[in-house]
Design a protein around this motif. Structure first.
Motif, PDB file in Angstrom:
ATOM      1  N   LYS A   2      -1.253  -0.507  -5.550  1.00 34.23           N
ATOM      2  CA  LYS A   2      -0.552  -0.427  -4.275  1.00 34.23           C
ATOM      3  C   LYS A   2      -1.531  -0.108  -3.141  1.00 34.23           C
ATOM      4  O   LYS A   2      -2.486   0.646  -3.314  1.00 34.23           O
ATOM      5  CB  LYS A   2       0.534   0.650  -4.330  1.00 34.23           C
ATOM      6  CG  LYS A   2       1.615   0.403  -5.369  1.00 34.23           C
ATOM      7  CD  LYS A   2       2.414  -0.861  -5.056  1.00 34.23           C
ATOM      8  CE  LYS A   2       3.564  -1.038  -6.042  1.00 34.23           C
ATOM      9  NZ  LYS A   2       4.352  -2.259  -5.754  1.00 34.23           N
ATOM     10  N   SER A  85       6.027  -4.219   7.249  1.00 28.57           N
ATOM     11  CA  SER A  85       4.952  -3.378   6.706  1.00 28.57           C
ATOM     12  C   SER A  85       3.584  -3.833   7.197  1.00 28.57           C
ATOM     13  O   SER A  85       2.666  -4.117   6.423  1.00 28.57           O
ATOM     14  CB  SER A  85       4.987  -3.368   5.167  1.00 28.57           C
ATOM     15  OG  SER A  85       6.173  -2.768   4.696  1.00 28.57           O
ATOM     16  N   SER A  95      -1.708  -5.199   6.323  1.00 23.28           N
ATOM     17  CA  SER A  95      -0.481  -4.973   5.565  1.00 23.28           C
ATOM     18  C   SER A  95      -0.634  -3.752   4.671  1.00 23.28           C
ATOM     19  O   SER A  95      -1.747  -3.318   4.365  1.00 23.28           O
ATOM     20  CB  SER A  95      -0.141  -6.203   4.720  1.00 23.28           C
ATOM     21  OG  SER A  95      -1.150  -6.430   3.756  1.00 23.28           O
ATOM     22  N   TYR A  96       0.493  -3.213   4.261  1.00 26.89           N
ATOM     23  CA  TYR A  96       0.470  -2.030   3.391  1.00 26.89           C
ATOM     24  C   TYR A  96       1.712  -2.006   2.512  1.00 26.89           C
ATOM     25  O   TYR A  96       2.731  -2.649   2.811  1.00 26.89           O
ATOM     26  CB  TYR A  96       0.411  -0.748   4.238  1.00 26.89           C
ATOM     27  CG  TYR A  96       1.594  -0.569   5.174  1.00 26.89           C
ATOM     28  CD1 TYR A  96       2.803  -0.021   4.738  1.00 26.89           C
ATOM     29  CD2 TYR A  96       1.512  -0.962   6.515  1.00 26.89           C
ATOM     30  CE1 TYR A  96       3.877   0.129   5.585  1.00 26.89           C
ATOM     31  CE2 TYR A  96       2.600  -0.826   7.372  1.00 26.89           C
ATOM     32  CZ  TYR A  96       3.778  -0.271   6.899  1.00 26.89           C
ATOM     33  OH  TYR A  96       4.856  -0.127   7.745  1.00 26.89           O
ATOM     34  N   ASP A  97       1.612  -1.257   1.424  1.00 26.92           N
ATOM     35  CA  ASP A  97       2.788  -0.925   0.626  1.00 26.92           C
ATOM     36  C   ASP A  97       3.354   0.424   1.052  1.00 26.92           C
ATOM     37  O   ASP A  97       4.566   0.628   1.026  1.00 26.92           O
ATOM     38  CB  ASP A  97       2.418  -0.896  -0.859  1.00 26.92           C
ATOM     39  CG  ASP A  97       1.987  -2.258  -1.375  1.00 26.92           C
ATOM     40  OD1 ASP A  97       2.775  -3.214  -1.243  1.00 26.92           O
ATOM     41  OD2 ASP A  97       0.855  -2.371  -1.896  1.00 26.92           O
ATOM     42  N   TYR A  98       2.438   1.329   1.426  1.00 26.39           N
ATOM     43  CA  TYR A  98       2.830   2.653   1.915  1.00 26.39           C
ATOM     44  C   TYR A  98       1.988   2.981   3.145  1.00 26.39           C
ATOM     45  O   TYR A  98       0.792   2.689   3.196  1.00 26.39           O
ATOM     46  CB  TYR A  98       2.612   3.733   0.852  1.00 26.39           C
ATOM     47  CG  TYR A  98       3.475   3.565  -0.373  1.00 26.39           C
ATOM     48  CD1 TYR A  98       4.765   4.088  -0.426  1.00 26.39           C
ATOM     49  CD2 TYR A  98       2.995   2.874  -1.476  1.00 26.39           C
ATOM     50  CE1 TYR A  98       5.559   3.925  -1.553  1.00 26.39           C
ATOM     51  CE2 TYR A  98       3.780   2.707  -2.613  1.00 26.39           C
ATOM     52  CZ  TYR A  98       5.062   3.235  -2.645  1.00 26.39           C
ATOM     53  OH  TYR A  98       5.835   3.067  -3.766  1.00 26.39           O
ATOM     54  N   ASN A 267       8.976   3.749   2.908  1.00 24.04           N
ATOM     55  CA  ASN A 267       7.548   3.632   2.583  1.00 24.04           C
ATOM     56  C   ASN A 267       6.641   4.050   3.737  1.00 24.04           C
ATOM     57  O   ASN A 267       5.468   3.720   3.777  1.00 24.04           O
ATOM     58  CB  ASN A 267       7.203   2.199   2.159  1.00 24.04           C
ATOM     59  CG  ASN A 267       7.352   1.198   3.299  1.00 24.04           C
ATOM     60  OD1 ASN A 267       8.087   1.456   4.265  1.00 24.04           O
ATOM     61  ND2 ASN A 267       6.671   0.065   3.192  1.00 24.04           N
TER      62      ASN A 267
END
Length: 372
Positions: A2, A85, A95-98, A267
């Motif tokens: 992630k 995101s 971009s990111y997941d968190y 997130n």
């Protein structure tokens, strides 16, 4: 794996990156910051009066990225798209997941471009260096500090110590728009600080604002004028512009309202000065100790979310606060106990040394402080 993106490399961001570095197989971490250095904010005023070398109050983020295994992007976050995101800088979309927003706070000039143009501020080591450099020129006849809070008090007392070192008895004035200094703090603390300011011949003008400034000449409400004066602005802070423009609940400073687990969205976590967190019936104040603790909680909750575990609420533990003044007088409350005098100033500097980054930095800060 992630992708975790952290905006801001202050205390909260660094601690979050450190905590996440123990899970390299689960997450990759990227930190965005428009500056190149982690600034040790608690001792910036000491660079004026105590001559603490500024090179030891700034730690390169590149070095931190090597220590904690994160990718450093030296750019400014401009916009957020929480639905997609994405964090947008002037050069790219990331971009990111968190996401952890740890962008801190900065001086608030309240839209006054004249004050912004001519006043000094103290957000980082670069700002401190400009103040120290211009002080050495010995060109000012008076010094005006806008804001009678913690920072304004520290700056004013450090200026007095600096001037006394050269035998100069120039006028130092704190201008505070409220009826008293130090806002909601207990009266005994206000009295203690005021007595010390009187001892140092530092004037305080309450119920007063800066009305006009033109280079080094300024006028305050009531008509009093200061010529050839250095104005240092410590009259309030706000969050970064990208947060100011975000469509969500915020307080007047632009701090973002978060839930009990520090989330703005499932997130997206917001910590430190950027976060508007309510504990029981109290909104948490801005403080290094809370940024550190929230950085730990946000990192832990990301790992728990990845692992399918329930997230934990953030439960703050308030260790207290201190108001250090440059002539070794200090007051505050630590662990529920009122304190003043040499014990409290020693505690302030012990905590500062503990929180500084780098053995060399700690040692050089200690040497500079031992002169007093």
């Amino acid at each position: 794996m992630k992708k975790v993106l952290i905006i801001g490399c202050g205390y909260g961001g660094v601690v979050a990156a450190w905590r996440l570095s123990g899970y390299r197989k689960a997450v990759s971490v990227t930190v965005i910051d428009k500056g190149r250095y982690f600034n040790f904010l608690p001792l910036l005023p000491d660079s004026i009066g105590r001559r603490t070398p500024l090179q030891y109050l700034a730690f390169p983020i590149d070095k931190l990225s090597s220590i904690y295994s994160f990718t450093f992007v030296n750019e400014e976050a401009k916009f957020l798209n929480l639905d997609k995101s994405l964090v947008m800088t002037s050069q790219r979309n990331i971009s990111y997941d968190y996401l952890i927003i740890a962008s801190g706070s900065e001086t608030n000039f309240y839209g006054n471009e004249q004050i912004k143009r001519f006043a000094y501020k103290l957000d980082n080591a670069v700002d401190a260096s400009k103040i120290v450099t211009d002080l050495k020129a010995r060109e000012f006849d008076a010094f005006v500090i806008a804001g009678g809070g913690y920072t304004g008090i520290e700056i004013a007392t450090n200026l007095r110590v600096y001037l006394e070192r050269f035998g100069e008895k120039k006028r130092i004035v704190i201008v505070e728009r409220a009826p008293s200094i130090l806002g909601p703090l207990p009266q005994w603390m206000k009295d203690y600080v005021q007595e010390n300011l009187d001892r140092l011949h530092i004037e305080v003008l309450t119920n007063t604002v800066i009305e006009k400034i033109e280079e080094r000449d300024l006028t305050v409400s009531g008509g009093q004028q200061f010529t050839n004066a250095m104005l240092i602005w410590a009259a309030g802070v706000k969050t970064a512009d990208f947060l100011q423009n975000l469509n969500c609940e915020k307080n007047p400073q632009g701090r973002v309202r978060v839930d009990a687990r520090l989330r703005l969205k499932h997130n997206c976590f917001v910590i430190g000065d950027a976060s508007y967190f309510q504990h029981e019936t109290t909104n948490l104040r801005m403080a290094v100790q809370f940024a550190i603790a929230q950085g730990t909680t946000a990192a832990s909750n990301i790992i728990r979310h990845i692992s399918g575990l329930p997230l934990r609420p953030f439960i703050p533990k308030d260790l207290g606060y201190l108001i250090p003044m440059a002539n070794n007088r200090c007051c505050g409350n630590v662990l529920g106990r009122d304190m003043k005098g040499k014990t409290s100033i020693a505690l302030h500097y012990l905590m500062s040394l503990y929180r500084a980054y780098g053995i060399k930095n700690k040692w050089c800060i200690l040497k500079s402080l031992s002169r007093f």
